[in-house]
Scaffold this active site. Structure first.
Site, PDB file in Angstrom:
ATOM      1  CD  GLU A 230      -3.463  -6.450   2.446  1.00  0.00           C
ATOM      2  OE1 GLU A 230      -4.344  -5.850   3.104  1.00  0.00           O
ATOM      3  OE2 GLU A 230      -2.265  -6.178   2.516  1.00  0.00           O
TER       4      GLU A 230
ATOM      5  CD  GLU B  17      -3.012  -1.217   2.157  1.00  0.00           C
ATOM      6  OE1 GLU B  17      -2.822  -0.600   3.207  1.00  0.00           O
ATOM      7  OE2 GLU B  17      -4.056  -1.863   1.937  1.00  0.00           O
TER       8      GLU B  17
HETATM    9  C1  BG6 Z   1      -4.300  -3.464   4.745  1.00  0.00           C
HETATM   10  C2  BG6 Z   1      -2.916  -3.780   5.256  1.00  0.00           C
HETATM   11  O1  BG6 Z   1      -4.434  -2.106   4.725  1.00  0.00           O
HETATM   12  O2  BG6 Z   1      -5.377  -3.846   5.513  1.00  0.00           O
HETATM   13  C3  BG6 Z   1      -2.840  -4.936   6.229  1.00  0.00           C
HETATM   14  O3  BG6 Z   1      -2.031  -4.013   4.177  1.00  0.00           O
HETATM   15  C4  BG6 Z   1      -4.004  -4.842   7.176  1.00  0.00           C
HETATM   16  O4  BG6 Z   1      -1.601  -4.906   6.863  1.00  0.00           O
HETATM   17  C5  BG6 Z   1      -5.292  -4.967   6.378  1.00  0.00           C
HETATM   18  O5  BG6 Z   1      -3.977  -5.765   8.217  1.00  0.00           O
HETATM   19  C6  BG6 Z   1      -6.543  -4.988   7.215  1.00  0.00           C
HETATM   20  O6  BG6 Z   1      -6.563  -3.904   8.072  1.00  0.00           O
HETATM   21  P1  BG6 Z   1      -6.756  -4.084   9.634  1.00  0.00           P
HETATM   22  O7  BG6 Z   1      -6.550  -2.744  10.191  1.00  0.00           O
HETATM   23  O8  BG6 Z   1      -8.134  -4.603   9.814  1.00  0.00           O
HETATM   24  O9  BG6 Z   1      -5.733  -5.052  10.075  1.00  0.00           O
END
Ligand code: BG6
Length: 468
Positions: A362, A173
């Site tokens: 993701e 990101e």
């Molecule tokens: C993304 C990141 O923004 O979202 C991850 O690359 C992160 O590292 C994921 O864990 C989910 O966000 P969160 O805050 O729910 O862990």
């Protein structure tokens, strides 16, 4: 779905070192920026005293349990796994003259274990962390010197793992520095726009130098970028809203534009002028940026809306962003708006723009799972979320978008990046650990584990289309 995903499509899950490994000082690891964020990316920075609690010190203990976890991923049929390398395991201070052999050997073991199960590693070089020393001494990426430290680190990785890793991502990101400068670039949170954009520039040059090194050292590898796919829709069809939305989307598109095209897009000239930002761009920087990525990867959790005149419109919370809620969508327990069609839209949108292969690295639902009276986690809500998103990926593939693969975020419960909670769970595998660190760390298959396994083995045929 009467459609099967291509045989070459990679199925798996995505993780980050600081959210799973623990062992934050073991085998010569130095402290990283993540180690001073015990409350997550949004929380205050705490330079801890010995003995102070940080859930990430142990996280889910992947450092010691990777064999068991990789075996569970293999049982689900994973053909790939996204992991990141903790920079401070390899260069504890960031500017060390020699890499730490124990850190390098650890990732050898992890990649070898994946190979045993025919799981292809997808490796992020820097996921939301850098050696703390670089943040403290150099103000992180604000310093041009950090480009050289990063390039050296990336070269060490490529040389060491050239026979084991053929898919690489530079920065997780990379657009996050706009929203969270310490997490993204090790910058002080109150940095000026000038410092922030200069740091982003250095990071983009560092990324391009890593791309070049990867192409030189591992000619048969592919290296991509990674952006937070923060797609926004106009809140209304008012022309001002539509124009404003274009500007908002360009904030994150700028990164992909540079990484895929090799130069700054023209719309940034006006933006920098308005912000009073004057970048120091050397000739070497301009040359370096010309080395472009092989594919685009991105995270996608939610979409949002933009308007010049939001009036009473509700704000949506979400993945480091500040956006307006879409009245047509529902949200997760953390207020992240759920928009499966947005994923198909984004895939098409990015392919139209770049004509490069795409990798969804993701996507997932953070939820408070409960063990039922039989000790099982019946996470139908997660199955629904993932089914609906994957179905739309299938639609995009049929639209003609070359999608390389899909790694759901957190295939095993892990520590949340934004809040450092364990209770914000994403996994197909439950980990017995709570927000205070209590629990046996025992792993347990959730209902979604069996569901994902059936999706993978059927190459997507098990996915259900939207209810008519
Ligand atoms: C993304 C990141 O923004 O979202 C991850 O690359 C992160 O590292 C994921 O864990 C989910 O966000 P969160 O805050 O729910 O862990």
């Amino acid at each position: 779905m009467s459609f099967s995903f291509p045989e070459s499509f990679l199925w798996g899950g995505a993780t980050a070192a600081n959210q799973i490994e623990g062992s934050h000082k073991k085998d010569g690891k130095g402290l990283s920026t993540s180690d001073v964020q015990p409350f997550g990316a949004f929380g205050e920075l705490v330079y801890r005293e010995e003995g102070d609690f940080n859930i990430k010190d142990v996280a889910i203990d992947f450092y010691n349990r990777y064999e068991e976890d990789i075996a569970l991923f293999a049982e689900m049929g994973f053909t790939c796994l996204r992991v990141s390398i903790a920079w401070s395991r390899i260069f504890p201070n960031g500017n060390d003259s020699e890499p730490n052999e124990m850190g390098l050997a650890y990732y050898d073991r992890v990649f070898d274990e994946m190979a045993k199960h025919n799981i292809t590693p997808v490796v992020t070089i820097s996921h939301y962390e850098m050696p703390l020393n670089l943040a403290d001494k150099y103000q992180g990426w604000a310093s041009r010197e950090v480009i050289g430290f990063f390039e050296n680190y990336a070269k060490v990785l490529f040389k060491r793992y050239k026979d084991k890793v053929k898919l690489w991502l530079t920065f997780n990101e990379i657009n996050v520095t706009l929203h969270e400068p310490f997490t993204g670039s090790g910058l002080p949170r109150d940095c000026s726009e000038q410092t922030r954009f200069q740091a982003i520039h250095h990071q983009l040059v560092g990324s391009a130098k890593a791309v070049k090194a990867c192409h030189d050292i591992i000619p048969d590898a592919k290296i991509g970028n990674m952006i937070l796919g923060a797609i926004q829709y106009p809140l209304t069809c008012k022309p001002e809203d539509v124009m404003h939305t274009l500007t908002q989307n360009r904030e994150w598109l700028m990164f992909g534009d540079i990484q895929a095209r090799g130069y700054y897009p023209s719309y940034m000239t006006r933006k920098f002028k308005e912000l009073g930002v004057e970048l120091n761009i050397t000739e070497d920087d301009t040359e370096s940026l010309k080395e472009t990525i092989d594919f685009i990867s991105f995270s996608y959790y939610m979409s949002g809306c933009a308007s010049t005149d939001p009036g009473e419109a509700e704000k949506a919370s979400g993945n480091m962003l500040n956006i307006i809620a879409n009245p047509y969508l529902e949200a997760s327990e953390w207020g992240w708006q759920i928009d499966p069609v947005g994923l198909r839209y984004l895939l098409n949108f990015l392919y139209d723009r770049y004509q490069l292969p795409l990798f969804i690295v993701e996507n997932g639902l953070g939820a408070k799972d409960q063990l039922d009276e039989n000790g099982e986690v019946i996470d139908d809500y997660r199955i629904q979320y993932l089914n609906d998103h994957l179905y739309q990926v299938g639609e995009a593939v049929q639209d003609g978008v070359p999608v390389m693969g899909y790694t759901s975020w957190g295939p095993i419960d892990l520590v949340s990046a934004s809040t450092a909670q364990m209770s914000k769970r994403y996994g197909f595998i439950y980990v017995d650990r709570d927000d205070k660190g209590n629990g046996s760390l025992e792993r347990k298959r959730k209902k979604s584990f069996h569901w994902y396994k059936s999706v993978i083995s059927s190459r997507g045929q098990a996915l259900q289309g939207p209810k008519q």
